[in-house]
Design an enzyme around this catalytic site. Structure first.
Site, PDB file in Angstrom:
ATOM      1  N   ASP A 146       0.873  -1.167   0.000  1.00 45.76           N
ATOM      2  CA  ASP A 146       0.000   0.000   0.000  1.00 45.76           C
ATOM      3  C   ASP A 146       0.912   1.219   0.000  1.00 45.76           C
ATOM      4  O   ASP A 146       2.125   1.075  -0.074  1.00 45.76           O
ATOM      5  CB  ASP A 146      -0.978   0.009   1.184  1.00 45.76           C
ATOM      6  N   ALA A 175      -7.363  -5.069   1.591  1.00 46.08           N
ATOM      7  CA  ALA A 175      -6.202  -5.783   2.137  1.00 46.08           C
ATOM      8  C   ALA A 175      -5.133  -6.013   1.079  1.00 46.08           C
ATOM      9  O   ALA A 175      -4.019  -6.398   1.412  1.00 46.08           O
ATOM     10  CB  ALA A 175      -6.654  -7.122   2.725  1.00 46.08           C
ATOM     11  N   LYS A 176      -5.488  -5.813  -0.187  1.00 48.16           N
ATOM     12  CA  LYS A 176      -4.533  -5.965  -1.300  1.00 48.16           C
ATOM     13  C   LYS A 176      -3.750  -7.264  -1.185  1.00 48.16           C
ATOM     14  O   LYS A 176      -2.549  -7.309  -1.450  1.00 48.16           O
ATOM     15  CB  LYS A 176      -3.609  -4.746  -1.383  1.00 48.16           C
ATOM     16  N   ARG A 177      -4.430  -8.347  -0.818  1.00 44.75           N
ATOM     17  CA  ARG A 177      -3.759  -9.629  -0.655  1.00 44.75           C
ATOM     18  C   ARG A 177      -3.312 -10.167  -2.005  1.00 44.75           C
ATOM     19  O   ARG A 177      -3.882  -9.834  -3.052  1.00 44.75           O
ATOM     20  CB  ARG A 177      -4.686 -10.633   0.039  1.00 44.75           C
TER      21      ARG A 177
END
Lengths: 318, 318
Positions: A112, B108-110
């Protein structure tokens, strides 16, 4: 005084005489029956029982391998799957491994920008600013894997925290899976994208080298693509490589030799399934079986170390 | 019967008459003093007090905006920073928001591959397979943001779980930060990388469209780069766009209009700081102050909705 992460890591590799990282990726459906049965008896709720099984399994694995390897790499997904109880198993695992003298690389592939990246870095590398001070983070490990898709604003907040706390960062460059090529191999100005990413990672870390010569900004480079890995090694001479893909994913000792320097340093080779679940596979299944799963993991780890040492020696390295 | 995610989302946007998503990104140093003081009184340990403050703040924000917006988007980093207690605040926030009729997008940008991605998908979209069955995941939301760097093997496991559970996935395509250009704008065969990623995302979702015409595979497209967003809209006509960057990052209503279809559907606009912490800024600070922070957030949210509706109406949309 805070020691540089790369120096801590190189010292641990030298001390253990091994560049092997044990991936702590416990999959409930692969855990030995005695561990599952004990967890069922010990804990009432299903999520807590699952988490208890992960923790007891990890503890036995750490006890079995801690004198052989410099580091372990828990994969966050296998803990998050079991929610708060699963993350409590992660916390216990990280603390236990660090007390056993192991470095812990949290494989979370976080990403991020700006203050959001700082919050992730606080969680996995640093401390949390709380009301009236700071306190140690529950999840604090020695290093964290990071995804580069958002560019330098997505990576440098992690790097700055790592520098401050004597920790490390491993940025995904070329991953070990076949479909990595869909993005990472796309041609940009005549070279694949991952080479551009590799140059960025080298640049982010260049000024942050320890006494051993390596930077605290490392790279994740799939061991399953040895030609690409060797090319990245040329482009990134001062970058520690974390090499996944050994064992169950198919890479061998010969595939990773080019990533090491003449001292046998500069790279870590990770394996998970082929070590953790050796008790289920030849040649360990007959000799050890489910009850002696940790000894099976130790034997498989020792064999991987031997294979790597032989391959490195054959190449005149280390 | 499980409803399609895009249909659930489009119905919620139509019902609320608003495409606004409130980003639940609580930063301790920006929380109003009364919330911090109450948390200090209620809880003994610093991490637990921090987590209590996040939860109480989120609850008041949800109470204040739940009838205005279709969805909220908690950013995991701000909860992970406070460890297990922080994630407990996340769990409480997600449950409370869903009970209030809001869709929850876990930001969460997993990213990972194969069975590892499945474990993350279980955590945020599905259920956990435990000893003797399955049980609901602690972290289960309605949708999850995902990073595409590992290619289809890194995204499709999330998509399959989302399809099974009536959930959605938003894949990063072009992020809202300036350094996104370092990777995402690199030229590949004459177009920027993000266009290739956009085509991949459209292809992954094409067969998974709901009755509303949109796919359960959405895209994150920074509102701060309106020209790029408009181009991606052309390339991805059936993809829901999640647009960060409104407000504090500088994007305006005029910047996002091109991402909506003629019915005023197809896009969600996220803002966090400019809504959550409106109580500190003009024109809300004088009128509301710290004690009425939730009313300030509601007023700022209403103003954002009005601005968007005006801009959409001016463009003949919705």
């Amino acid at each position: 005084m805070t020691l540089h992460f790369a120096d801590r890591l190189c010292a641990a590799v030298a001390q253990k005489g091994s560049p092997v990282v044990v991936g702590l990726d416990p999959r409930l459906d692969a855990l030995p029956e005695p561990v599952l049965a004990a967890a069922r008896r010990a804990v009432a709720t299903p999520l807590a029982a699952a988490a208890e099984a992960l923790w007891q399994f990890n503890r036995a694995i750490i006890d079995a391998v801690h004198d052989l390897v410099p580091a372990v790499k828990p994969q966050l997904a296998f803990y998050e799957r079991y929610g708060l109880a699963g993350l409590e198993a992660f916390v216990r695992t990280v603390r236990y491994a660090r007390q056993a003298g192991l470095l812990v690389i949290a494989d979370a592939k976080r990403n991020d920008i700006g203050t959001t990246a700082e919050a992730y870095a606080d969680a996995f590398l640093g401390e949390a600013a709380v009301l009236g001070g700071v306190c140690p983070s529950d999840f604090a490990a020695d290093a964290l894997t990071v995804n580069p898709y958002l560019g330098s604003e997505g990576v440098l907040p992690f790097v700055r925290r790592a520098q401050h706390y004597g920790k490390g960062v491993f940025v995904l460059v070329r991953t070990s899976n076949p479909s990595a090529a869909e993005l990472q191999d796309l041609p940009v100005d005549g070279c694949p994208l991952y080479e551009h990413v590799g140059r960025l990672v080298a640049a982010w870390g260049e000024a942050l080298r320890g006494a051993c010569g390596y930077s605290l900004v490392g790279a994740v480079v799939g061991a399953t693509y040895p030609r690409q890995a060797a090319r990245l090694r040329e482009l990134m001479p001062h970058t520690l490589f974390l090499l996944p893909g050994y064992g169950a994913q198919g890479a061998t000792a010969a595939d990773v030799v080019a990533c090491f320097d003449a001292r046998g340093q500069g790279a870590l080779v990770n394996a998970a399934r082929s070590l953790l679940f050796a008790y289920r596979a030849a040649p360990y299944a007959q000799r050890y079986g489910a009850a002696a799963y940790a000894q099976a993991a130790r034997a498989a780890t020792q064999r991987m170390i031997d294979d790597l040492q032989r391959a490195l020696a054959a190449a005149g390295k280390g």
